[in-house]
Design a protein around this motif. Structure first.
Motif, PDB file in Angstrom:
ATOM      1  N   CYS A  81      -8.153   2.771   4.190  1.00  0.00           N
ATOM      2  CA  CYS A  81      -7.836   4.284   4.679  1.00  0.00           C
ATOM      3  C   CYS A  81      -9.203   4.639   5.815  1.00  0.00           C
ATOM      4  N   GLN A 107       3.652   8.535  11.409  1.00  0.00           N
ATOM      5  CA  GLN A 107       3.799   7.100  11.201  1.00  0.00           C
ATOM      6  C   GLN A 107       3.502   6.452  12.451  1.00  0.00           C
ATOM      7  N   LEU A 152      -4.159   4.417   8.629  1.00  0.00           N
ATOM      8  CA  LEU A 152      -4.392   3.187   7.769  1.00  0.00           C
ATOM      9  C   LEU A 152      -4.964   2.212   8.985  1.00  0.00           C
ATOM     10  N   LYS A 184       3.778   2.843   8.970  1.00  0.00           N
ATOM     11  CA  LYS A 184       2.477   2.706   8.152  1.00  0.00           C
ATOM     12  C   LYS A 184       1.973   4.253   8.447  1.00  0.00           C
ATOM     13  N   CYS A 185       1.158   4.858   7.720  1.00  0.00           N
ATOM     14  CA  CYS A 185       0.395   5.921   8.017  1.00  0.00           C
ATOM     15  C   CYS A 185      -0.562   5.717   9.211  1.00  0.00           C
ATOM     16  N   SER A 226       0.781  -1.287   0.119  1.00  0.00           N
ATOM     17  CA  SER A 226      -0.068   0.122   0.203  1.00  0.00           C
ATOM     18  C   SER A 226       0.852   1.290   0.063  1.00  0.00           C
ATOM     19  N   CYS A 271       0.281   3.591   1.681  1.00  0.00           N
ATOM     20  CA  CYS A 271       0.323   4.060   2.969  1.00  0.00           C
ATOM     21  C   CYS A 271       1.245   3.537   3.879  1.00  0.00           C
ATOM     22  N   ILE A 274       3.462  11.833   4.072  1.00  0.00           N
ATOM     23  CA  ILE A 274       2.462  12.027   3.394  1.00  0.00           C
ATOM     24  C   ILE A 274       1.882  13.505   3.225  1.00  0.00           C
ATOM     25  N   CYS A 331      -3.055  11.989  -1.428  1.00  0.00           N
ATOM     26  CA  CYS A 331      -3.656  10.551  -1.495  1.00  0.00           C
ATOM     27  C   CYS A 331      -4.507  10.611  -2.756  1.00  0.00           C
TER      28      CYS A 331
END
Length: 432
Positions: free
Chosen positions: A80, A66, A74, A70-71, A22, A24, A30, A95
């Protein structure tokens, strides 16, 4: 305004939860645009989402934080939480647009797909036809104030040069190694014109005849040589300037590129990483010997022996060890590649077409950006080296997704870090 898109652009559909990696995921920032920062710090109407946004948005850096690589936004199922609660329209610009990539010039917007996306990489590498482009005009006014220092003439020349490089890349008469030789030598000459402010012959250089010729050496062996001749152009001199030891071309120029490419670079036995001097050694030697590539007012034909690609590209590969690491296993991937480097890499017919698509991606995306910094050669080397390295990385690592995975893993390390992309381009230009 002119809008240009690669002809694979509209075929992209996000694979969402089925994506093998992903967008993300990964330690990349981001970024959030101002409009969506305001939206994410206001009441969304969903108390759980409000709490998560308060925890997961870095207001200082204006990006998502983070959470374990990962974001923060997420969910465990790979989707998302913002899109799930509020819909796709609530996503920030980064995004919503990714993996669509935009390059902006005065009166022109060029859109492409980012290789760092697994689905985009699959589309790019799965194309068997020559990449084409779709152009349309839209009635959108340009903000001229943003382009006060934009050099329109230089931009037009860069477009001509890029079209010539496209012709080289999409000629299936040449192998990937042939294309690498032609692109390197051609753009090196353009860069010399720019660096020496030799703009009178920049256009004839760009429009000159280029190609490869097979030469029989005195010992009977055959080698391929880059052949180049300036296009016709007018000069202020009544007579063509004669070649001499005093001209910028000089008596030694015939062997200049031969010497540049025939160094036998030693392999590193103990340490894979290296300091700046070691990293730049091979490329410095390549650059230092090619300054007199063009002479004022002279029609030049330059012939060079076949480039020792493997030694050159392996030596340059070491620079990747010094860049910011975006994925936890990237260093291991680099070490595997270094140890298993194939000094005699040969591409199948299908792989030659995939190399063509990779070269087209890098060249279309970044080449004309040289209008802002003058770094034509670095943009070309980014295309050539990245393509070469992706094949070496794929050969040395057992990726479930094959070459497409090698491509998007590499692109994530370079494209998802402005620091890495800039460092690589600066290194190719051997900035003093």
């Amino acid at each position: 305004m002119k809008i240009v898109k690669s002809d694979n652009y509209d075929g992209f559909v996000c694979s969402a939860g089925a994506c093998p990696m992903s967008c993300c995921l990964g330690n990349w920032q981001i970024m959030i645009d101002d409009e969506h920062i305001d939206r994410y710090t206001s009441d969304t109407g969903d108390s759980a989402l409000n709490k998560r946004l308060a925890e997961g948005v870095d207001l200082v850096e204006q990006c998502f934080m983070q959470n374990g690589g990962k974001c923060y936004m997420l969910d465990e199922d790979g989707l998302c939480s913002i899109q799930r609660a509020l819909g796709e329209d609530a996503l920030c610009d980064t995004c919503r647009k990714y993996p669509r990539h935009l390059e902006e010039f005065r009166g022109v917007r060029e859109w492409s797909l980012s290789l760092s996306c697994p689905e985009a990489a699959r589309i790019i590498l799965g194309n068997k036809d020559r990449l084409g482009f779709i152009t349309e005009e839209i009635p959108e006014p340009e903000n001229d104030a943003e382009y006060e220092e934009f050099n329109d003439d230089f931009y037009l020349l860069l477009n001509e040069a890029r079209d010539r490089v496209f012709d080289i890349i999409q000629s299936r008469e040449y192998s990937f190694k042939d294309k690498a030789m032609l692109i390197t030598a051609y753009t090196m000459g353009i860069q010399e014109c720019i660096d020496n402010e030799n703009f009178d012959i920049l256009q004839p250089f760009i429009e000159g005849d280029i190609g490869l010729a097979e030469i029989t050496e005195p010992d009977g062996t055959k080698s391929k040589r880059f052949v180049f001749e300036l296009a016709d152009f007018d000069t202020d001199d009544e007579e063509p300037q004669e070649e001499s030891e005093e001209t910028s071309w000089g008596a030694e120029a015939e062997t200049t590129l031969d010497e540049a490419y025939e160094h036998d670079y030693p392999e590193e036995e103990e340490a894979v990483t290296c300091d700046d001097d070691e990293t730049e050694e091979g490329f410095d030697e390549l650059q230092s010997d090619v300054e007199p590539i063009v002479a004022d007012g002279i029609h030049v034909i330059d012939e060079t022996k076949e480039i020792n690609h493997d030694a050159l590209h392996k030596n340059m590969f070491r620079v990747l060890f010094d860049l910011e690491v975006m994925s936890s296993d990237w260093q291991e991937i680099l070490e595997n590649t270094w140890e298993a480097w194939d000094d005699d890499i040969r591409l199948s017919a299908d792989e030659e077409i995939q190399a063509e698509q990779l070269l087209m991606f890098w060249t279309y995306t970044y080449f004309c950006g040289a209008v802002y910094d003058g770094w034509v050669f670095s943009k070309a080397m980014l295309a050539v080296c990245s393509t070469w390295w992706i094949f070496e990385i794929n050969n040395a690592n057992e990726f479930e997704g094959g070459l497409a995975e090698a491509a998007y893993r590499f692109a994530r390390e370079i494209e998802h870090s402005d620091e890495n992309l800039n460092a690589l381009e600066e290194w190719f230009m051997r900035r003093e």
